[in-house]
Design a protein around this motif. Structure first.
Motif, PDB file in Angstrom:
ATOM      1  N   PRO A  10      19.400  37.613 -11.575  1.00 34.37           N
ATOM      2  CA  PRO A  10      18.394  36.794 -12.707  1.00 34.37           C
ATOM      3  C   PRO A  10      17.146  38.466 -12.800  1.00 34.37           C
ATOM      4  CG  PRO A  10      18.766  35.680 -10.495  1.00 34.37           C
ATOM      5  CD  PRO A  10      19.060  36.832  -9.805  1.00 34.37           C
ATOM      6  N   ALA A  12      14.646  37.004 -15.065  1.00 36.89           N
ATOM      7  CA  ALA A  12      13.530  36.884 -16.242  1.00 36.89           C
ATOM      8  C   ALA A  12      12.059  36.723 -16.162  1.00 36.89           C
ATOM      9  CB  ALA A  12      14.511  35.470 -16.632  1.00 36.89           C
ATOM     10  N   GLY A  13      12.012  36.884 -14.917  1.00 30.97           N
ATOM     11  CA  GLY A  13      10.835  36.551 -14.587  1.00 30.97           C
ATOM     12  C   GLY A  13       9.548  37.145 -15.664  1.00 30.97           C
ATOM     13  N   TYR A  14       8.673  36.949 -14.857  1.00 29.55           N
ATOM     14  CA  TYR A  14       7.473  37.950 -16.460  1.00 29.55           C
ATOM     15  C   TYR A  14       6.655  39.187 -15.390  1.00 29.55           C
ATOM     16  CZ  TYR A  14       7.041  33.429 -18.761  1.00 29.55           C
ATOM     17  OH  TYR A  14       7.392  32.733 -19.612  1.00 29.55           O
ATOM     18  N   THR A  16       4.323  40.376 -13.814  1.00 27.25           N
ATOM     19  CA  THR A  16       2.496  40.516 -13.702  1.00 27.25           C
ATOM     20  C   THR A  16       1.694  41.595 -13.584  1.00 27.25           C
ATOM     21  OG1 THR A  16       2.538  38.278 -12.456  1.00 27.25           O
ATOM     22  CG2 THR A  16       2.039  38.252 -14.942  1.00 27.25           C
ATOM     23  N   ARG A  17       2.913  41.358 -11.956  1.00 30.03           N
ATOM     24  CA  ARG A  17       2.309  42.835 -10.834  1.00 30.03           C
ATOM     25  C   ARG A  17       1.871  43.995 -12.095  1.00 30.03           C
ATOM     26  NH1 ARG A  17       5.426  40.604  -5.897  1.00 30.03           N
ATOM     27  NH2 ARG A  17       6.484  40.137  -7.628  1.00 30.03           N
ATOM     28  N   LYS A  27      11.237  44.150 -15.268  1.00 30.45           N
ATOM     29  CA  LYS A  27      11.061  44.899 -14.497  1.00 30.45           C
ATOM     30  C   LYS A  27      11.957  45.959 -13.715  1.00 30.45           C
ATOM     31  CE  LYS A  27      10.214  41.410 -10.602  1.00 30.45           C
ATOM     32  NZ  LYS A  27       9.143  40.707 -10.266  1.00 30.45           N
ATOM     33  N   GLU A  28      13.166  44.615 -14.236  1.00 32.99           N
ATOM     34  CA  GLU A  28      14.058  45.625 -13.449  1.00 32.99           C
ATOM     35  C   GLU A  28      14.642  46.760 -14.171  1.00 32.99           C
ATOM     36  OE1 GLU A  28      13.416  42.088 -14.065  1.00 32.99           O
ATOM     37  OE2 GLU A  28      13.609  41.428 -12.608  1.00 32.99           O
ATOM     38  N   GLN A 104      17.400  33.055 -19.937  1.00 32.75           N
ATOM     39  CA  GLN A 104      16.201  31.176 -19.210  1.00 32.75           C
ATOM     40  C   GLN A 104      15.304  31.420 -20.395  1.00 32.75           C
ATOM     41  OE1 GLN A 104      14.157  32.067 -15.201  1.00 32.75           O
ATOM     42  NE2 GLN A 104      13.846  29.971 -14.992  1.00 32.75           N
ATOM     43  N   GLY A 109      10.808  29.257 -12.447  1.00 33.91           N
ATOM     44  CA  GLY A 109      11.091  29.530 -11.131  1.00 33.91           C
ATOM     45  C   GLY A 109      12.826  30.673 -10.859  1.00 33.91           C
TER      46      GLY A 109
HETATM   47  P1  UTP Z   1       9.542  37.128  -8.416  1.00 34.55           P
HETATM   48  O1  UTP Z   1       9.201  36.161  -7.558  1.00 34.55           O
HETATM   49  O2  UTP Z   1       8.885  38.307  -7.634  1.00 34.55           O
HETATM   50  O3  UTP Z   1       8.910  36.659 -10.118  1.00 34.55           O
HETATM   51  O4  UTP Z   1      10.648  36.869  -8.751  1.00 34.55           O
HETATM   52  P2  UTP Z   1       7.750  37.825 -11.007  1.00 34.55           P
HETATM   53  O5  UTP Z   1       7.424  36.824 -12.119  1.00 34.55           O
HETATM   54  O6  UTP Z   1       9.346  38.755 -11.884  1.00 34.55           O
HETATM   55  O7  UTP Z   1       7.020  38.919 -11.002  1.00 34.55           O
HETATM   56  P3  UTP Z   1       5.877  38.999 -10.574  1.00 34.55           P
HETATM   57  O8  UTP Z   1       4.848  37.915  -9.470  1.00 34.55           O
HETATM   58  O9  UTP Z   1       4.780  38.051 -12.679  1.00 34.55           O
HETATM   59  O10 UTP Z   1       5.349  39.958 -10.513  1.00 34.55           O
HETATM   60  C1  UTP Z   1      12.030  37.323  -7.976  1.00 34.55           C
HETATM   61  C2  UTP Z   1      12.945  37.323  -8.848  1.00 34.55           C
HETATM   62  O11 UTP Z   1      13.170  36.240  -9.782  1.00 34.55           O
HETATM   63  C3  UTP Z   1      12.929  36.786 -11.356  1.00 34.55           C
HETATM   64  C4  UTP Z   1      12.825  37.584 -11.445  1.00 34.55           C
HETATM   65  O12 UTP Z   1      13.435  38.387 -12.495  1.00 34.55           O
HETATM   66  C5  UTP Z   1      12.611  38.580 -10.132  1.00 34.55           C
HETATM   67  O13 UTP Z   1      14.183  39.274 -10.350  1.00 34.55           O
HETATM   68  N1  UTP Z   1      12.983  35.389 -11.897  1.00 34.55           N
HETATM   69  C6  UTP Z   1      11.743  34.863 -11.256  1.00 34.55           C
HETATM   70  C7  UTP Z   1      13.851  34.893 -13.343  1.00 34.55           C
HETATM   71  O14 UTP Z   1      14.807  35.482 -13.194  1.00 34.55           O
HETATM   72  N2  UTP Z   1      12.903  33.472 -13.344  1.00 34.55           N
HETATM   73  C8  UTP Z   1      11.929  33.410 -13.009  1.00 34.55           C
HETATM   74  O15 UTP Z   1      11.181  31.967 -13.606  1.00 34.55           O
HETATM   75  C9  UTP Z   1      11.981  33.524 -12.160  1.00 34.55           C
END
Ligand code: UTP
Length: 278
Positions: A10, A12-14, A16-17, A27-28, A104, A109
């Protein structure tokens, strides 16, 4: 008994940190020394005997796809030079593994990201690796450790580590019966509990082996913490209906999703690399 053949990443997270670094790239793709986190992850999966790498992407997915594609021009340009060795490991991965991608559409989440990956996984047990958890081990990688447990028990297995009680609200926390040194049968699982509400201090980290019934469970899991579909909630259901194990992995983890963890990982890896080339 079927071995684990596919690993889901996965990504697809934002992130944001890590803004603004993560505005246009996942960030990956952040590097520890000179290698992106995602490549360490793919290498760990390959060392666990997995050749099918499945990515759940979001914004900025092109950087990931380009990283794991053949680049004839670049390879020709550095062929025969001292830089050639810098691409060697990656070229081997690209040629020996299979890479697939799905997107995604909304970051709803981690549980939702894993469910999005169903189309790439199908009806088989699979690994999940969150590349922002950078893990260093002496012998077998964390996924290989989990795969060995899966081979024996044929159920979902998550990697865990002890965290300070004050930090439980950053993690999924488990409780369970210890079956043997470091191996627990999960009875309780809570996403990001405040220290007073946590059932312990054993935290789930970003390495999982999941059996495919998790997809149906995820489909009927309502949004939980932060209004996101949480893999922790689905695993809790799976643990109640059947069996989920947790393994206190051998090795060290750096949380590269946070700036301090990322800096510590770079310091550690740079020191190790400098010592080995000195
Ligand atoms: P994090 O909980 O670290 O969230 O995701 P994030 O959004 O990437 O980071 P911050 O908190 O905004 O800085 C944990 C893992 O789950 C993936 C992220 O890419 C990361 O590998 N993830 C998270 C998804 O692929 N999709 C999502 O909707 C949420």
């Amino acid at each position: 008994m079927k071995p684990i053949r596919k690993c889901l990443f996965p990504a697809a997270g934002y992130g944001t940190r890590f803004l603004p670094a993560t505005k246009a790239m996942p960030k990956e793709m952040l590097p520890v020394v000179n290698k992106p986190l995602i490549q360490y992850g793919v290498e760990e999966a390959a060392r666990a005997g997995i050749a099918d790498m499945a990515f759940v992407t979001g914004r900025g997915e092109r950087a990931l796809k380009d990283h794991f594609a053949v680049s004839h021009e670049l390879e020709r340009r550095i062929a025969g030079s001292e830089r050639e060795s810098l691409l060697e490991d990656l070229c081997r991965l690209v040629r020996e593994c299979h890479f697939s991608y799905t997107r995604q559409l909304e970051a709803r989440g981690l549980g939702h990201a894993i469910l999005t990956g169903e189309t790439l996984i199908g009806d088989q047990a699979f690994a999940v690796l969150l590349a922002d958890d950078f893990c260093v081990t002496e012998d077998a990688g964390v996924l290989a450790q989990l795969a060995a447990i899966y081979d024996e028990y044929q159920c979902s297995v998550v990697a865990i580590e002890e965290v300070p009680k004050a930090e439980t609200s950053n993690y999924g926390i488990i409780a369970g019966e210890e079956l043997g040194p470091g191996l627990y049968r999960v009875s309780e699982m809570v996403e990001k509990p405040e220290p007073g509400e946590a059932p312990g201090n054993l935290a789930v980290i970003g390495r999982y082996i999941l059996t495919p019934d998790i997809f149906d469970i995820l489909r009927s899991t309502p949004p939980g913490r932060n209004n996101e579909i949480q893999i922790t909630d689905a695993l809790k259901t799976q643990a109640q209906n059947g069996k989920v194990l947790a393994w206190r992995f051998r090795g060290r983890r750096f949380d590269c999703g946070s700036v301090p963890g990322f800096m510590a990982a770079n310091e550690f890896a740079w020191r190790r690399q400098s010592q080995s080339t000195a």
